[in-house]
Design a protein around this motif. Structure first.
Motif, PDB file in Angstrom:
ATOM      1  N   PRO A 148     -59.199  76.172 -15.055  1.00 53.62           N
ATOM      2  CA  PRO A 148     -59.771  75.446 -16.198  1.00 53.62           C
ATOM      3  C   PRO A 148     -60.699  74.334 -15.719  1.00 53.62           C
ATOM      4  O   PRO A 148     -60.367  73.609 -14.787  1.00 53.62           O
ATOM      5  CB  PRO A 148     -58.536  74.855 -16.890  1.00 53.62           C
ATOM      6  N   PHE A 149     -61.847  74.242 -16.345  1.00 49.05           N
ATOM      7  CA  PHE A 149     -62.763  73.175 -15.948  1.00 49.05           C
ATOM      8  C   PHE A 149     -63.692  72.824 -17.104  1.00 49.05           C
ATOM      9  O   PHE A 149     -63.896  73.621 -18.016  1.00 49.05           O
ATOM     10  CB  PHE A 149     -63.584  73.586 -14.724  1.00 49.05           C
ATOM     11  N   VAL A 150     -64.205  71.624 -17.032  1.00 52.42           N
ATOM     12  CA  VAL A 150     -65.215  71.185 -17.988  1.00 52.42           C
ATOM     13  C   VAL A 150     -66.354  70.563 -17.207  1.00 52.42           C
ATOM     14  O   VAL A 150     -66.169  70.036 -16.113  1.00 52.42           O
ATOM     15  CB  VAL A 150     -64.658  70.147 -18.988  1.00 52.42           C
ATOM     16  N   VAL A 151     -67.525  70.642 -17.786  1.00 51.41           N
ATOM     17  CA  VAL A 151     -68.716  70.174 -17.099  1.00 51.41           C
ATOM     18  C   VAL A 151     -69.357  69.043 -17.885  1.00 51.41           C
ATOM     19  O   VAL A 151     -69.480  69.120 -19.112  1.00 51.41           O
ATOM     20  CB  VAL A 151     -69.727  71.321 -16.916  1.00 51.41           C
ATOM     21  N   HIS A 152     -69.696  68.015 -17.166  1.00 47.00           N
ATOM     22  CA  HIS A 152     -70.440  66.923 -17.772  1.00 47.00           C
ATOM     23  C   HIS A 152     -71.915  67.235 -17.607  1.00 47.00           C
ATOM     24  O   HIS A 152     -72.511  66.923 -16.580  1.00 47.00           O
ATOM     25  CB  HIS A 152     -70.068  65.608 -17.093  1.00 47.00           C
ATOM     26  N   GLY A 153     -72.473  67.854 -18.621  1.00 40.99           N
ATOM     27  CA  GLY A 153     -73.832  68.372 -18.536  1.00 40.99           C
ATOM     28  C   GLY A 153     -73.784  69.885 -18.754  1.00 40.99           C
ATOM     29  O   GLY A 153     -72.718  70.452 -18.993  1.00 40.99           O
ATOM     30  N   ARG A 154     -74.948  70.506 -18.655  1.00 40.37           N
ATOM     31  CA  ARG A 154     -75.005  71.949 -18.874  1.00 40.37           C
ATOM     32  C   ARG A 154     -75.829  72.619 -17.789  1.00 40.37           C
ATOM     33  O   ARG A 154     -76.656  71.987 -17.148  1.00 40.37           O
ATOM     34  CB  ARG A 154     -75.689  72.260 -20.220  1.00 40.37           C
ATOM     35  N   THR A 155     -75.598  73.908 -17.616  1.00 37.54           N
ATOM     36  CA  THR A 155     -76.477  74.691 -16.764  1.00 37.54           C
ATOM     37  C   THR A 155     -77.471  75.411 -17.666  1.00 37.54           C
ATOM     38  O   THR A 155     -77.503  75.203 -18.871  1.00 37.54           O
ATOM     39  CB  THR A 155     -75.671  75.718 -15.954  1.00 37.54           C
ATOM     40  N   GLU A 156     -78.214  76.300 -17.054  1.00 41.78           N
ATOM     41  CA  GLU A 156     -79.208  77.020 -17.833  1.00 41.78           C
ATOM     42  C   GLU A 156     -78.517  77.930 -18.854  1.00 41.78           C
ATOM     43  O   GLU A 156     -78.844  77.928 -20.038  1.00 41.78           O
ATOM     44  CB  GLU A 156     -80.078  77.860 -16.889  1.00 41.78           C
ATOM     45  N   HIS A 302     -66.861  57.058 -23.094  1.00 43.05           N
ATOM     46  CA  HIS A 302     -66.532  57.999 -24.161  1.00 43.05           C
ATOM     47  C   HIS A 302     -66.660  59.435 -23.682  1.00 43.05           C
ATOM     48  O   HIS A 302     -65.824  60.288 -23.989  1.00 43.05           O
ATOM     49  CB  HIS A 302     -67.449  57.760 -25.371  1.00 43.05           C
ATOM     50  N   ALA A 303     -67.699  59.693 -22.922  1.00 44.04           N
ATOM     51  CA  ALA A 303     -67.863  61.030 -22.348  1.00 44.04           C
ATOM     52  C   ALA A 303     -66.653  61.383 -21.501  1.00 44.04           C
ATOM     53  O   ALA A 303     -66.130  62.501 -21.577  1.00 44.04           O
ATOM     54  CB  ALA A 303     -69.136  61.092 -21.513  1.00 44.04           C
ATOM     55  N   GLY A 304     -66.188  60.439 -20.711  1.00 47.77           N
ATOM     56  CA  GLY A 304     -65.021  60.687 -19.872  1.00 47.77           C
ATOM     57  C   GLY A 304     -63.801  61.032 -20.704  1.00 47.77           C
ATOM     58  O   GLY A 304     -63.053  61.959 -20.382  1.00 47.77           O
ATOM     59  N   ARG A 305     -63.604  60.293 -21.770  1.00 51.05           N
ATOM     60  CA  ARG A 305     -62.458  60.584 -22.634  1.00 51.05           C
ATOM     61  C   ARG A 305     -62.568  61.966 -23.250  1.00 51.05           C
ATOM     62  O   ARG A 305     -61.609  62.739 -23.264  1.00 51.05           O
ATOM     63  CB  ARG A 305     -62.356  59.520 -23.740  1.00 51.05           C
ATOM     64  N   ARG A 306     -63.731  62.297 -23.757  1.00 50.78           N
ATOM     65  CA  ARG A 306     -63.898  63.602 -24.375  1.00 50.78           C
ATOM     66  C   ARG A 306     -63.690  64.716 -23.350  1.00 50.78           C
ATOM     67  O   ARG A 306     -63.027  65.718 -23.630  1.00 50.78           O
ATOM     68  CB  ARG A 306     -65.296  63.728 -24.993  1.00 50.78           C
ATOM     69  N   LEU A 307     -64.252  64.532 -22.189  1.00 51.24           N
ATOM     70  CA  LEU A 307     -64.082  65.545 -21.147  1.00 51.24           C
ATOM     71  C   LEU A 307     -62.606  65.733 -20.821  1.00 51.24           C
ATOM     72  O   LEU A 307     -62.127  66.857 -20.661  1.00 51.24           O
ATOM     73  CB  LEU A 307     -64.865  65.141 -19.893  1.00 51.24           C
ATOM     74  N   LEU A 312     -57.727  69.088 -21.117  1.00 52.20           N
ATOM     75  CA  LEU A 312     -56.306  69.268 -21.428  1.00 52.20           C
ATOM     76  C   LEU A 312     -56.112  70.384 -22.449  1.00 52.20           C
ATOM     77  O   LEU A 312     -55.190  71.196 -22.336  1.00 52.20           O
ATOM     78  CB  LEU A 312     -55.715  67.952 -21.967  1.00 52.20           C
ATOM     79  N   ALA A 313     -56.991  70.422 -23.430  1.00 55.64           N
ATOM     80  CA  ALA A 313     -56.876  71.469 -24.450  1.00 55.64           C
ATOM     81  C   ALA A 313     -57.049  72.847 -23.825  1.00 55.64           C
ATOM     82  O   ALA A 313     -56.322  73.794 -24.146  1.00 55.64           O
ATOM     83  CB  ALA A 313     -57.915  71.247 -25.543  1.00 55.64           C
ATOM     84  N   ILE A 314     -57.986  72.960 -22.916  1.00 52.92           N
ATOM     85  CA  ILE A 314     -58.239  74.251 -22.272  1.00 52.92           C
ATOM     86  C   ILE A 314     -57.059  74.651 -21.387  1.00 52.92           C
ATOM     87  O   ILE A 314     -56.643  75.806 -21.350  1.00 52.92           O
ATOM     88  CB  ILE A 314     -59.536  74.190 -21.450  1.00 52.92           C
ATOM     89  N   ILE A 315     -56.516  73.666 -20.692  1.00 49.02           N
ATOM     90  CA  ILE A 315     -55.345  73.949 -19.871  1.00 49.02           C
ATOM     91  C   ILE A 315     -54.196  74.430 -20.754  1.00 49.02           C
ATOM     92  O   ILE A 315     -53.415  75.290 -20.371  1.00 49.02           O
ATOM     93  CB  ILE A 315     -54.933  72.681 -19.081  1.00 49.02           C
ATOM     94  N   ASP A 316     -54.139  73.906 -21.965  1.00 46.97           N
ATOM     95  CA  ASP A 316     -53.101  74.346 -22.903  1.00 46.97           C
ATOM     96  C   ASP A 316     -53.389  75.724 -23.468  1.00 46.97           C
ATOM     97  O   ASP A 316     -52.612  76.231 -24.271  1.00 46.97           O
ATOM     98  CB  ASP A 316     -52.985  73.341 -24.059  1.00 46.97           C
TER      99      ASP A 316
END
Lengths: 356, 356
Positions: A148-156, A302-307, A312-316
């Motif tokens: 599980p991972f989240v990205v701060h930003g986007r790829t193409e 705020h970005a950190g909190r959302r990430l 956590l939701a994804i891990i769940d």
DNA sequence: TTACCATCCGAAACCGGTTTCGGTTGATTT
DNA sequence: AAATCAACCGAAACCGGTTTCGGATGGTAA
């Protein structure tokens, strides 16, 4: 004072109960009578019992820890960035008693190795990463690892994973529109290499705004350089050397904008008067630049909190693609945006003479 | 692609060996024949085996992880500080495959709770902390917990634990001497609350240098305020309101010095010309202040590395009191230190008129 | 040949929790 | 009174490694 930490078995002995019962009592299982549950918790407090996290992790199958890999090429100026993001991440994690592990890498290849190690050794149950490239090998690796991972930003191509990003395209449309409103028509774009997707996004916004405002498109007005204050300075210097230099510059990050200010001052011109500059990030430090930097602000904590919440939701078990959030940046006016000077050319010449 | 990570037992099955043998082979025990040792390692690589860190930690009795508690009252500007220190810490730790856990606290009390949790749950085998107070409850707690720790900075009584610090007293003697050499005689000190030991140290250096240079001691020249840019600005404002204002100011940190610059500019005076300012920390963004900030530099990444090495040594059993290092700061001249202006008063007046 | 020893590996205990399963109470149902 | 059931707790397996101990093997010395 403390001696050996009391473990579950000495606690159980004190209570004259089995370790299993004590464990279930502490975790509020339904098959434990309320009376003993309270008694166990009370005595546990008195004895200062604290479950060993390592044993707990091994047993429940998750380390209850996430990892954050310090962004590559992190130039020291932009690092307030890191601290603020960590702050927000930590807040989100502490809600569920998870922790944050930071990994350090000294090369892009090492970065992949670190991610691999962290995930495959089970040291982290999820990962956060910043500043993805257009086609980022780290994301491919994480996909392969099924971590599980989240990205701060986007790829193409950002369809198949979770991310939180600030809408750079929108922000740069706002920036350019604002400058046009101030009378500017020759507006430059200073960016980092296009392998960073965020540069591409922001450039797209710049291009759209240039067209929608009916401004002439001039490739010379677009400069790419290193993602650093020095890069910004170099790029701006080249722009100012143009036969027809820009009267305003939008920069892809605050650190580059700071370099732009330096380049402008070095020519004896006044940022915000002779040449306007708008940065991007909203770093606090911009208050103290010369002059204070106008910028597009994004609340990093705020970005950190959302990430953190998303991860956590994804891990769940949540579907990662359900967690893709785009936030709008706010124009933070300080002093580097100003109306088009009527006599910019004259000032420019006189200043140049003064310097030579 | 990856499926389930291969564990020790499937690896052992592949090799037709027992898990114990495989484990010892991987850890290069002497009672394993070189032939099988190589074979085991080769197959382990092929299968992509990686020891589960949680299980390993539980077994060997240490999490192979250290903790870093983000400094309290961390104002966002000074946080480049954190990133650099983490960088150094991470480097030192990765030498032995240890990791760094960062804990976040939202109050001093919570900070103690976090430390307690990290240590007593066995999540970390050692701790690093920054910016100790004169008499810091965190250090008392860590002593009681019998947890290896190192401190970045010192408390009032610093005999019985390990620390790494920059010699603030020496640095401020250097600062003041330098300013005296430039002709200044009314030199101010802008500091954070004295509960921070580093303020006390630097004040001591200031006082010593004032005396050794035969300058008049004037309590009015010493101002204490919040450890932030705003604090520096307020303190400096008060100093400039003095009947006989200082012509030079030494600030306890770069963030406060930046505030000082703002206060000076707000009065239409020029830092480095009308009033000299010297900061402390050597943060990179000082290059971009208005004007660039002269400061006493300390290499933070190096501090992180040293702290990491020290902590590992202590965890290995070294006497903490053997690890106490004092480093000298270097004067980093940029543009806010200048000779005593002969006509400071006149310049001052003219500038004020210009502004009004 | 027997005794002895070094080499190498398997078996099992262990780290400290969590969780499943089954058994013992006492109260309730028929 | 026998059967049923809920409530409550103990025993033991388990997580995935590490480490100790003892046994089997083969070679060398007596």
């Amino acid at each position: 004072m403390s001696g050996k930490p009391v473990g579950l078995k000495v606690l159980a002995a004190h209570l004259d109960l089995s370790v299993g019962t004590v464990s279930r009592a502490l975790n509020s299982y339904a098959d434990i009578s309320p009376a003993t549950r309270e008694r166990v918790k009370r005595v546990a407090d008195e004895l200062g019992y604290r479950a060993n996290q390592t044993a707990r992790s091994l047993s429940i199958g998750t380390p209850e820890t996430i990892g954050y890999v310090l962004p590559r090429y992190s130039n020291s100026i932009a690092q307030t960035f890191v601290a603020q993001l960590l702050q927000g991440l930590g807040e989100a994690m502490s809600m569920r008693n998870w922790d944050v592990l930071v990994a350090h890498a000294d090369s892009p290849k090492d970065e992949l190795a670190q991610i691999d190690r962290l995930v495959r050794s089970g040291r982290v149950g999820g990962l956060v990463m910043s500043r993805p490239l257009k086609n980022d090998p780290r994301i491919r690796l994480l996909h392969g690892l099924e971590c599980p991972f989240v990205v701060h930003g986007r790829t193409e191509a950002s369809d198949d994973y979770a991310w939180f990003d600030v809408d750079g395209e929108d922000a740069f449309i706002t920036s350019v529109d604002h400058l046009v409103g101030l009378g500017h028509s020759r507006i430059s774009f200073v960016g980092a290499p296009l392998q960073y997707q965020f540069t591409q996004d922001r450039l797209n916004g710049y291009n759209k705004a240039v067209k929608s405002n009916g401004l002439p498109v001039d490739p010379d007005l677009i400069q790419i350089a290193d993602l650093s204050d020095d890069g910004g300075e170099i790029a701006t210097s080249m722009l100012l050397d143009l036969p027809e230099p820009p009267t305003a510059i939008v920069c892809v990050t605050d650190s580059m904008a700071i370099g732009a200010l330096a380049a402008i001052r070095a020519r004896g011109m006044r940022p915000g008067k002779d040449v306007s500059v708008i940065g991007y990030d909203g770093l606090k430090f911009g208050v103290h630049t010369n002059p204070p930097l106008t910028t597009m602000a994004q609340p990093l904590a705020h970005a950190g909190r959302r990430l953190g919440d998303m991860l956590l939701a994804i891990i769940d078990g949540d579907d990662p693609t359900k967690h893709q959030e785009l936030q709008r940046a706010q124009l933070l006016r300080r002093e580097t945006d100003g109306p088009l000077g009527r006599v910019a050319g004259l000032i420019n010449v006189s200043k140049r003479e003064e310097i030579q």
